[in-house]
Structures are given as structure tokens and as C-alpha cells.
Write an enzyme that holds these catalytic residues in place. Structure first.
Site, short mmCIF file in Angstrom:
data_model
loop_
_atom_site.label_atom_id
_atom_site.label_comp_id
_atom_site.label_asym_id
_atom_site.label_seq_id
_atom_site.Cartn_x
_atom_site.Cartn_y
_atom_site.Cartn_z
N GLN A 51 0.81 -1.22 0.00
CA GLN A 51 0.00 0.00 0.00
C GLN A 51 0.85 1.27 0.00
OE1 GLN A 51 -2.63 -1.46 3.42
NE2 GLN A 51 -4.01 -0.15 2.27
N CYS A 88 -10.68 0.20 3.72
CA CYS A 88 -9.26 0.09 3.38
C CYS A 88 -8.73 1.47 3.02
CB CYS A 88 -9.09 -0.87 2.19
SG CYS A 88 -7.38 -1.08 1.66
N LEU A 89 -7.54 1.80 3.51
CA LEU A 89 -6.96 3.11 3.20
C LEU A 89 -6.71 3.28 1.71
CD1 LEU A 89 -4.42 3.46 6.15
CD2 LEU A 89 -6.67 4.55 5.91
N HIS A 130 -7.24 -9.25 6.33
CA HIS A 130 -7.29 -8.15 5.35
C HIS A 130 -5.88 -7.75 4.92
CE1 HIS A 130 -9.03 -4.16 3.89
NE2 HIS A 130 -7.73 -3.92 3.92
N HIS A 134 -3.48 -8.30 1.26
CA HIS A 134 -2.73 -7.28 0.48
C HIS A 134 -1.41 -7.83 -0.04
CE1 HIS A 134 -4.96 -3.53 0.66
NE2 HIS A 134 -5.13 -3.61 1.96
#
Ligand code: CO
Length: 150
Positions: A51, A88-89, A130, A134
Site C-alpha cells: 500500500q 481500506c486506506l 485483510h 494485500h
């Protein structure tokens, strides 16, 4: 420490598989520190290295009990299931229901490379699943539970 730029869902890096960490050096420590700072700045409960554009198997999680750093995390057991809202960011403004295990055990390495494991129940299980997703190029929007017809 420095804030890193969060990548959004259209960014192809979020769809790639992250590589294992083998060297527990200053570069990884700096990445972890930056990820924690970036997570808090964005008011998130978790962040995975992809991310912030780094394809390494590193996640940070804080569900309110302080930061946990997990390097090379692997879910070694899971049971039960829960359906609950997730965000989610990297996918701002979206909050949808996702099915996750109720309980997980995750083995990982800490920032020194030491092998550890953690039990996660309920919300922590959700957060761990979660973030580990990623690392495999999976976003929660891939797993949204559609409203069931009655
Ligand atoms: Co996320």
C-alpha cells in the site's frame, strides 16, 4: 521517520504478490517505522507494505492495543466465520461486508527476525486477514458479500 504515500486501488502494485523479507536490516526497520507513522496519520487500523509501494511481506496492525509488526506472516490455522463491515486506506469511501474467519493463528517474524505467532479473534482476525490479503494482491472489494435475497 517519514510519511509514505498511500497507493489507491487503481495502482497496479496493489495487485502484485509481495516478496518475503530475508534481511532484517535498517532498511526494513525504517520501512516499518514509516508504515506505522503512515497508518496513524491516515487513522487506519492496518497497513501492508504494497500500500506504500513496497512489494515486501510486511504488515502493521493496531486495533487499539498498540502497533503489531508482522513480517512474512502466514495464517497457520483458522476457524469459524464472521461477516462484518470493512474498509481500506487504499479504497477510500467504501465500507462493505466481507466474510472472514472468526479466529486465526498467524505465524510471523518480528523486526529482529525472531519467529513468533499471534492468535487473533473477531476484529483482530479480520484485520490480520485483510492485511495478509494485500501481500497476495487481494483487496477486500474482491470479497464483498452481496446482499442475500430472502
Ligand atoms: Co487494506
Amino acid at each position: 521517520m517519514a510519511l509514505r504515500t498511500i497507493r489507491f486501488k487503481e495502482d497496479p502494485i496493489l495487485r502484485k504478490e509481495a516478496r518475503r523479507v530475508d534481511g532484517f536490516n535498517d532498511r526494513i526497520k525504517e520501512l516499518v517505522e514509516d508504515m506505522i507513522e503512515t497508518m496513524y496519520d491516515a487513522e487506519g487500523v492496518g497497513l501492508a507494505a504494497p500500500q506504500v509501494g513496497v512489494l515486501r511481506r510486511v504488515i502493521v496492525v493496531d486495533i487499539g492495543d498498540g502497533p503489531i509488526v508482522l513480517i512474512n506472516p502466514v495464517i497457520i490455522s483458522q476457524d469459524g466465520q464472521q461477516i462484518g463491515p470493512e474498509g481500506c486506506l487504499s479504497v477510500p469511501g467504501v465500507n462493505e461486508k466481507v466474510m472472514r474467519p472468526l479466529n486465526v493463528i498467524v505465524k510471523y517474524q518480528d523486526i529482529e527476525g525472531k519467529e513468533r505467532s499471534i492468535k487473533g479473534n473477531e476484529f483482530l482476525a479480520r484485520a490480520l486477514c485483510h492485511e495478509i490479503d494485500h501481500l497476495n494482491g487481494i483487496l477486500f472489494i474482491d470479497k464483498i458479500v452481496k446482499r442475500e435475497k430472502v
